[in-house]
Design an enzyme around this catalytic site. Structure first.
Site, PDB file in Angstrom:
ATOM      1  N   GLY A   1      24.019  66.270  84.926  1.00  0.00           N
ATOM      2  CA  GLY A   1      24.795  66.281  85.800  1.00  0.00           C
ATOM      3  C   GLY A   1      25.193  64.963  85.732  1.00  0.00           C
TER       4      GLY A   1
ATOM      5  N   HIS B   1      16.763  61.553  91.688  1.00  0.00           N
ATOM      6  CA  HIS B   1      16.380  60.635  93.049  1.00  0.00           C
ATOM      7  C   HIS B   1      16.849  61.214  94.004  1.00  0.00           C
ATOM      8  CE1 HIS B   1      19.716  57.807  93.756  1.00  0.00           C
ATOM      9  NE2 HIS B   1      20.178  58.882  93.081  1.00  0.00           N
TER      10      HIS B   1
ATOM     11  N   ASP C   1      27.626  70.133  83.701  1.00  0.00           N
ATOM     12  CA  ASP C   1      27.321  69.166  85.412  1.00  0.00           C
ATOM     13  C   ASP C   1      27.851  70.989  86.243  1.00  0.00           C
ATOM     14  OD1 ASP C   1      27.125  68.905  88.317  1.00  0.00           O
ATOM     15  OD2 ASP C   1      27.375  66.694  87.510  1.00  0.00           O
TER      16      ASP C   1
ATOM     17  N   ASP D   1      23.998  75.234  86.077  1.00  0.00           N
ATOM     18  CA  ASP D   1      22.898  75.267  86.829  1.00  0.00           C
ATOM     19  C   ASP D   1      21.571  74.379  86.310  1.00  0.00           C
ATOM     20  OD1 ASP D   1      21.133  74.916  89.101  1.00  0.00           O
ATOM     21  OD2 ASP D   1      21.329  76.675  89.819  1.00  0.00           O
TER      22      ASP D   1
END
Length: 354
Positions: free
Chosen positions: A199, A260, A222, A242
């Site tokens: 990510g 988060h 990402d 993914d």
């Protein structure tokens, strides 16, 4: 009149202070709006480029077509909030100069936070706050989806401009956090030859890491629409995919401010994929996330609580987590042990081993 006076005298000092405090919440949006205006006008950039304080007439000319009285009122507010400061030139003319805060608003500054503020003040990110009350009930709809009909990632995939703004905002955070990681965890990548940033956005974080640790070879991983437009960076390969399906192999998986965004079950799935991507012997997962401490005070404690509300507004199940939360998630993900290293940032560094 006497009755009114008597009631006022019965009001405690605490109540008087509360009356003062409540106005901060009534007009809580004002500071964001005014600072956004300063960024849009490029005031910090103009003073930075000038290399010295600027007078109001100089700012008026440089900002083009501003109202003199409105520009003065804007600067008066920003000075009052210590965003800028007033100084006098040698001939006694009042001028405006940068402060440590306004230096963070220089758009292309080394530690700029301008893009982050522009993201959070954008109509796209403000709209969910008007639906925020509806997401709190157990059966409530996520605020972002209520406002836009899709989640934040679905929206970004269909809006390249907003996607770029998200990536620029995350790059802002990287420019603040990575130096703190390097200072407080200098041996973090000892023995690591390859690292995948899970990510990793436009690759800013990984680019800084491979520059600091020249032996590292990095994979910036990402979503395809993000990786496909990421800029070329030495020793970094951009890969789209993914992270719920598969993560490229590496000695270490690095995950900063991605977990988060998700609920516990999704986090566990992501971390299991990270665990699959690293060697059983010698591999590790490096997590850079906030760790909420509900007891001890910390200079970033308030920001962590604010971020938890932002997660509630902008994601479906994301949240900031306590140390106990992280322990439970890592245990469920199959990690044998982990250590949390505090750094001088909103986040901490959590290292987990298989």
């Amino acid at each position: 009149m006497e009755e009114i006076r008597r009631k006022r005298e019965e009001i405690s000092e605490e109540d008087v202070l509360a009356e003062v405090e409540i106005w901060k919440y009534v007009f809580g949006f004002v500071e964001m709006g005014v600072i956004k205006c300063a960024i849009d006008l490029g005031i910090a950039d103009l003073i930075q480029a000038q290399g010295k304080p600027m007078t109001l007439p100089e700012l008026l000319v440089a900002t083009h077509e501003c109202s003199l009285s409105k520009l003065y009122r804007l600067m008066r507010f920003l000075v009052h909030r210590n965003i800028f400061k007033e100084v006098s030139t040698s001939d006694g003319v009042k001028s405006y100069d940068l402060t440590p805060i306004s230096r963070l608003l220089v758009k292309h500054g080394e530690r700029s936070m301008a893009a982050f503020l522009l993201l959070e003040s954008s109509p796209v990110m403000l709209a969910p706050w008007h639906a925020f009350s509806g997401c709190v009930p157990e059966s409530g709809k996520p605020a972002f989806e209520a406002a836009h009909g899709v989640d934040v990632w679905g929206y970004a995939s269909g809006d390249p401009e907003h996607s770029e703004l998200i990536n620029e905002a995350m790059a802002c955070d990287a420019r603040l956090v990575v130096p703190a990681i390097l200072e407080d965890c200098p041996s973090l990548f000892d023995g690591v030859q390859t690292v995948v940033d899970v990510g990793g956005g436009n690759g800013t974080t990984l680019g800084m890491l491979v520059k600091a640790y020249p032996w590292l070879k990095g994979t910036n991983f990402d979503l395809p629409h993000v990786a496909s437009v990421a800029p070329k960076i030495d020793n970094v390969e951009h890969v789209g995919g993914d992270f719920f399906v598969n993560i490229p192999k590496a000695d270490a998986a690095f995950v900063m401010w991605s977990l988060h965004d998700w609920g516990d079950e999704e986090c566990i799935n992501i971390l299991r994929k990270c665990k699959e991507a690293i060697p059983k012997d010698g591999g590790k997962v490096i997590i850079v996330e906030a760790v909420i401490d509900e007891v001890e005070e910390h200079e970033f404690k308030d920001v962590r609580y604010v971020l938890d509300m932002v997660m509630m507004a902008h994601t479906s199940a994301g949240k900031e987590r306590t140390q106990e939360d992280w322990t439970n998630i890592l245990r469920e993900s199959g990690f044998s042990r982990h250590t949390i290293y505090p750094i001088r940032a909103i986040q901490a560094v959590i290292v987990a081993w298989p």
